[in-house]
Design a protein around this motif. Structure first.
Motif: not given
Length: 371
Positions: A336-337, A339, A341
């Motif tokens: 996911c990175r 991301c 967030n």
């Protein structure tokens, strides 16, 4: 020679607007150098937030640094209007021929309309699903500038290159040397740091500068892991100097690191200005930290840099123009990175960072120092 979109002799004053944080402003420093190299007769000013001005003061290519204070909003309606009016009046007196607005901040569009330069450049605000871009009508945004340039849609492009794209839009293509970051600590900062180092018995190029904090804690590594890294570096004879901002949360993190140490460490937390931080890191053998303004400062001072990355992307924000190692989770561990967030699920804790093993960071330090 590439054709320019303007007559160089008609340009006398340029304004570059970068309303972001400290590291962002530093990453705009090559814009000023490139413009001055190509238009040596022109005066080049900057407009930044007041808490970021030290990133550009004493820059040899910058004539004036105008500032906006984020605290104006607390002055009351009349105080804020007065401050804003004084700024606009000052800028209008400068009669800018070109304005480069390097972000999508709406204030830059309004200012450009008020200043009415012959040429103005900004990143293109792309249409969203509802015909809007971050709450702004794209047609209104584009009409605020004479030229716009696209931002990458499907890949990452380093912030330095994105800033320089504003110049490329007008036919100014920087050389590799012009792309280097510029930060001048100044004599006062140099003198104070030399005195501090003498007080603590720290020798030039005989220590590692470690700045473990960021204003956004979802970008940081756990205190106990920083402590273990310091212990391992100490066992191999490397001395560490710690720094952090004076805010309460950053002081608490450094205090937490120190509780795990078995011997005192030189701790300059909260005692350095940005210029002094630059002077200190310029004297270090290497810099170790996370994605933060001090990481960019280390790169600007040509100090070999080890940077830990989690939710932010190293292709966009990594150390620029310096020997470096980025330490991050592999794609197989955290697909996911990056991301973008503020922690996993908005928790302010990033698993891709907190799970980074100390050995991986320690190996990166030794590899960089051996290179």
């Amino acid at each position: 020679m590439l054709e320019l979109a303007f007559n160089p002799q008609s340009v006398h004053r340029i304004l570059v607007v970068k309303l972001r944080h400290q590291g962002d402003v530093l990453l705009s420093s090559p814009v000023f150098k490139t413009l001055k190299n190509r238009l040596p007769h022109a005066e080049i000013d900057a407009l930044v937030y007041s808490d970021t001005r030290e990133m550009l003061t004493e820059h040899p290519s910058v004539s004036m640094v105008h500032t906006i204070d984020r605290e104006w909003k607390h002055l009351g309606i009349f105080g804020q209007v007065s401050a804003e009016w004084n700024l606009v009046t000052t800028l209008r007196r400068r009669r800018y021929d070109i304005v480069f607005h390097l972000t999508e901040h709406p204030r830059g569009a309004w200012l450009t309309r008020i200043l009415s330069p012959k040429i103005s450049v900004a990143p293109r605000a792309e249409m969203g699903k509802a015909g809007m871009s971050e709450g702004r009508n794209s047609g209104w945004w584009r009409a605020s500038f004479t030229h716009t340039f696209p931002l990458p849609r499907t890949t990452f492009r380093h912030t330095v290159e994105q800033n320089l794209d504003a110049l490329r839009r007008l036919g100014i293509h920087p050389t590799e040397e012009e792309k280097r970051l510029v930060l001048v600590p100044g004599t006062a900062a140099e003198t104070r740091v030399d005195a501090l180092m003498a007080t603590h018995g720290v020798e030039r190029k005989r220590f590692i500068h470690m700045h473990p904090t960021s204003r956004w804690f979802f970008k940081t590594w756990p205190p106990e892991k920083f402590a273990e890294l310091i212990l391992q570096l100490g066992r191999q004879g490397d001395r560490v100097v710690l720094t952090a901002a004076p805010s309460a949360d950053e002081r608490e993190m450094v205090a937490a690191i120190k509780t795990h140490l078995k011997a005192p460490v030189v701790d300059l937390t909260g005692s350095l200005s940005l210029k002094e931080l630059a002077a200190l890191t310029a004297r270090a053998r290497a810099f170790v930290g996370v994605d933060s303004a001090p990481m960019h400062i280390a790169a600007a001072m040509q100090t070999p840099t080890i940077a830990m990355f989690g939710p932010s992307g190293e292709k966009h924000w990594g150390p620029w123009g310096v020997k470096f190692r980025v330490v991050a989770s592999t794609r197989s561990e955290h697909s996911c990175r990056p991301c973008g967030n503020d922690g996993c699920g908005g928790s302010k804790v990033s698993d891709c960072l907190v799970t980074l093993p100390v050995k991986q960071v320690h190996d990166a330090v030794n590899e960089l120092l051996a290179g």
